[in-house]
Design an enzyme around this catalytic site. Structure first.
Site, short mmCIF file in Angstrom:
data_model
loop_
_atom_site.label_atom_id
_atom_site.label_comp_id
_atom_site.label_asym_id
_atom_site.label_seq_id
_atom_site.Cartn_x
_atom_site.Cartn_y
_atom_site.Cartn_z
N HIS A 58 0.99 -1.15 -0.04
CA HIS A 58 0.05 -0.06 0.11
C HIS A 58 0.90 1.24 0.13
O HIS A 58 0.36 2.18 0.27
CB HIS A 58 -1.11 -0.16 1.07
CG HIS A 58 -2.05 -1.05 1.19
ND1 HIS A 58 -2.92 -1.32 2.15
CD2 HIS A 58 -2.48 -1.84 -0.03
CE1 HIS A 58 -3.83 -2.20 1.72
NE2 HIS A 58 -3.72 -2.38 0.37
N CYS A 103 5.22 11.51 -8.11
CA CYS A 103 4.78 12.83 -9.07
C CYS A 103 3.60 11.98 -9.94
O CYS A 103 4.04 11.10 -10.64
CB CYS A 103 5.78 13.17 -10.00
SG CYS A 103 5.24 14.41 -11.13
N CYS A 119 8.10 18.38 -8.64
CA CYS A 119 8.81 17.02 -8.91
C CYS A 119 10.14 17.20 -9.15
O CYS A 119 10.45 18.27 -10.16
CB CYS A 119 8.05 16.52 -9.97
SG CYS A 119 8.90 14.89 -10.69
N GLY A 173 -2.42 -9.39 12.80
CA GLY A 173 -2.90 -8.03 12.80
C GLY A 173 -3.59 -7.17 11.83
O GLY A 173 -3.31 -6.19 11.58
N SER A 215 -7.45 -7.03 9.49
CA SER A 215 -8.97 -7.22 9.52
C SER A 215 -9.56 -7.93 8.67
O SER A 215 -10.55 -8.47 8.59
CB SER A 215 -9.51 -5.83 9.90
OG SER A 215 -9.54 -5.16 8.91
N ASN A 235 -3.89 -12.84 15.69
CA ASN A 235 -4.66 -11.53 15.57
C ASN A 235 -5.23 -11.24 17.02
O ASN A 235 -5.05 -12.09 17.57
CB ASN A 235 -5.88 -11.62 14.66
CG ASN A 235 -6.15 -10.46 13.80
OD1 ASN A 235 -5.61 -8.92 14.29
ND2 ASN A 235 -7.04 -10.31 12.99
P1 OAD Z 1 -7.61 -2.71 10.48
O1 OAD Z 1 -7.54 -1.40 11.20
O2 OAD Z 1 -8.65 -2.61 9.39
O3 OAD Z 1 -7.56 -3.87 11.33
C1 OAD Z 1 -6.58 -4.06 12.51
C2 OAD Z 1 -6.43 -5.17 12.91
O4 OAD Z 1 -5.32 -5.21 14.08
C3 OAD Z 1 -7.60 -5.88 13.68
O5 OAD Z 1 -7.90 -7.28 13.36
C4 OAD Z 1 -7.46 -5.60 15.20
O6 OAD Z 1 -8.08 -6.83 15.87
C5 OAD Z 1 -5.78 -6.18 15.03
N1 OAD Z 1 -5.15 -5.39 16.22
C6 OAD Z 1 -5.44 -4.49 17.04
N2 OAD Z 1 -4.49 -4.32 18.12
C7 OAD Z 1 -3.66 -5.51 17.91
C8 OAD Z 1 -2.49 -5.76 18.61
N3 OAD Z 1 -1.87 -5.18 19.70
N4 OAD Z 1 -1.99 -6.97 18.27
C9 OAD Z 1 -2.36 -7.58 17.44
N5 OAD Z 1 -3.49 -7.28 16.54
C10 OAD Z 1 -4.07 -6.23 16.83
O7 OAD Z 1 -6.06 -2.48 9.71
P2 OAD Z 1 -5.61 -3.21 8.39
O8 OAD Z 1 -6.45 -4.68 8.40
O9 OAD Z 1 -4.21 -3.23 8.42
O10 OAD Z 1 -5.45 0.69 3.50
O11 OAD Z 1 -6.24 -2.48 7.28
C11 OAD Z 1 -5.92 -2.75 5.89
C12 OAD Z 1 -5.79 -1.50 5.18
O12 OAD Z 1 -7.15 -0.58 5.21
C13 OAD Z 1 -4.73 -0.61 5.58
O13 OAD Z 1 -3.60 -0.84 4.92
C14 OAD Z 1 -5.39 1.01 4.93
C15 OAD Z 1 -6.78 0.84 5.18
O14 OAD Z 1 -7.82 1.32 4.73
C16 OAD Z 1 -5.18 1.88 2.77
O15 OAD Z 1 -5.46 3.06 3.23
C17 OAD Z 1 -5.31 1.73 1.15
#
Ligand code: OAD
Length: 229
Positions: free
Chosen positions: A106, A114, A133, A172, A174, A198
């Site tokens: 990502h 740019c 740029c 970690g 979702s 997770n």
């Molecule tokens: P999310 O915020 O959707 O999910 C976070 C995950 O981390 C959840 O499953 C929580 O249960 C878990 N979590 C929280 N605290 C934790 C801890 N201490 N130890 C282990 N797990 C923990 O984040 P992502 O799945 O990474 O993309 O989100 C995916 C994408 O959505 C991101 O890359 C971003 C966002 O929109 C873009 O911006 C393009």
């Protein structure tokens, strides 16, 4: 387990003080995705988008890796097989812990792009619409972040690694954002074992053969020691 493909999400950086997106009070509860994480939002209000990512960049640079990041760096160094680390995160904590060749699907807060000529360069701490740029001089610079509606980076390489994986581990995340949420399915089709680590079950938990729950700073070091034994 000679080849292990690991995918990390925001949860691995949570204990370093970086907010996740969808947990209670997370980034998407405070900001509208359409405003700050889409090309259309950037076209409408680039100052707002720069402000959002400038704040994320400042937080990322001030943060330190936690035990989970260090454990993965140790695994990469000491495992006799192949470790491929793919992250959805745009922070620099895997690199700060010593990991190399991290695949930032990502994008990366420390990168600038740019949109006129696709040149990339290291982002300053504060980006703005008036910056030019360094290659074509256009004032069309943006954070090198993959926004909703854009194609994530390194997909061909990632799918190639998934096709060869013996084990796929998701940490970690979702499981709400594709294509990353579909990696487990690819790994299963390739005959790999699968493990989710997770805090809470992800949206794709049913596709994993095994799962363990807790805090990344605790379960990742434990899992790494198991693999290294
Ligand atoms: P999310 O915020 O959707 O999910 C976070 C995950 O981390 C959840 O499953 C929580 O249960 C878990 N979590 C929280 N605290 C934790 C801890 N201490 N130890 C282990 N797990 C923990 O984040 P992502 O799945 O990474 O993309 O989100 C995916 C994408 O959505 C991101 O890359 C971003 C966002 O929109 C873009 O911006 C393009």
């Amino acid at each position: 387990m000679s080849k292990i493909v690991i995918l990390t999400g925001a949860g691995i950086s949570a204990e370093s003080g970086l907010g996740t997106f969808r947990d209670e009070g997370g980034l998407w509860a405070q900001h509208r995705i359409e405003d700050v994480a889409t090309p259309e939002g950037f076209a409408r209000d680039p100052d707002l988008v720069h402000e959002f990512y400038n704040a994320q960049r400042a937080q990322s640079r001030a943060a330190n890796p936690n035990a989970a990041h260090f454990a993965l760096a140790k695994l990469q160094k000491e495992h006799r097989g192949d470790i491929v680390l793919v992250t959805q995160n745009v922070d620099r904590l895997h690199e700060a812990a010593g990991d190399q060749d991290v695949c930032h699907m990502h994008g990366f807060l420390d990168g600038a792009l740019c949109s006129s000529c696709d040149t990339r360069w290291p982002a300053p701490l504060v980006m703005s619409t008036t910056q030019q740029c360094p290659s074509c001089n256009a004032q069309t610079t943006r954070p090198d972040i993959v926004w909703f509606g854009e194609m994530p980076y390194h997909m061909e390489t990632i799918y190639h690694h998934l096709s060869e994986a013996d084990l796929f581990v998701a940490i970690g995340k979702s499981g709400n954002v594709y294509p990353a949420a579909g990696f487990v399915q690819e790994a299963v089709l390739s005959g790999a074992d699968t493990l989710e680590l997770n805090f809470e079950a992800s949206a794709t938990i049913s596709q994993f053969a095994q799962a363990e729950f807790g805090k990344a700073s605790e379960f990742v070091p434990t899992w790494v020691e198991t693999i290294l034994k």
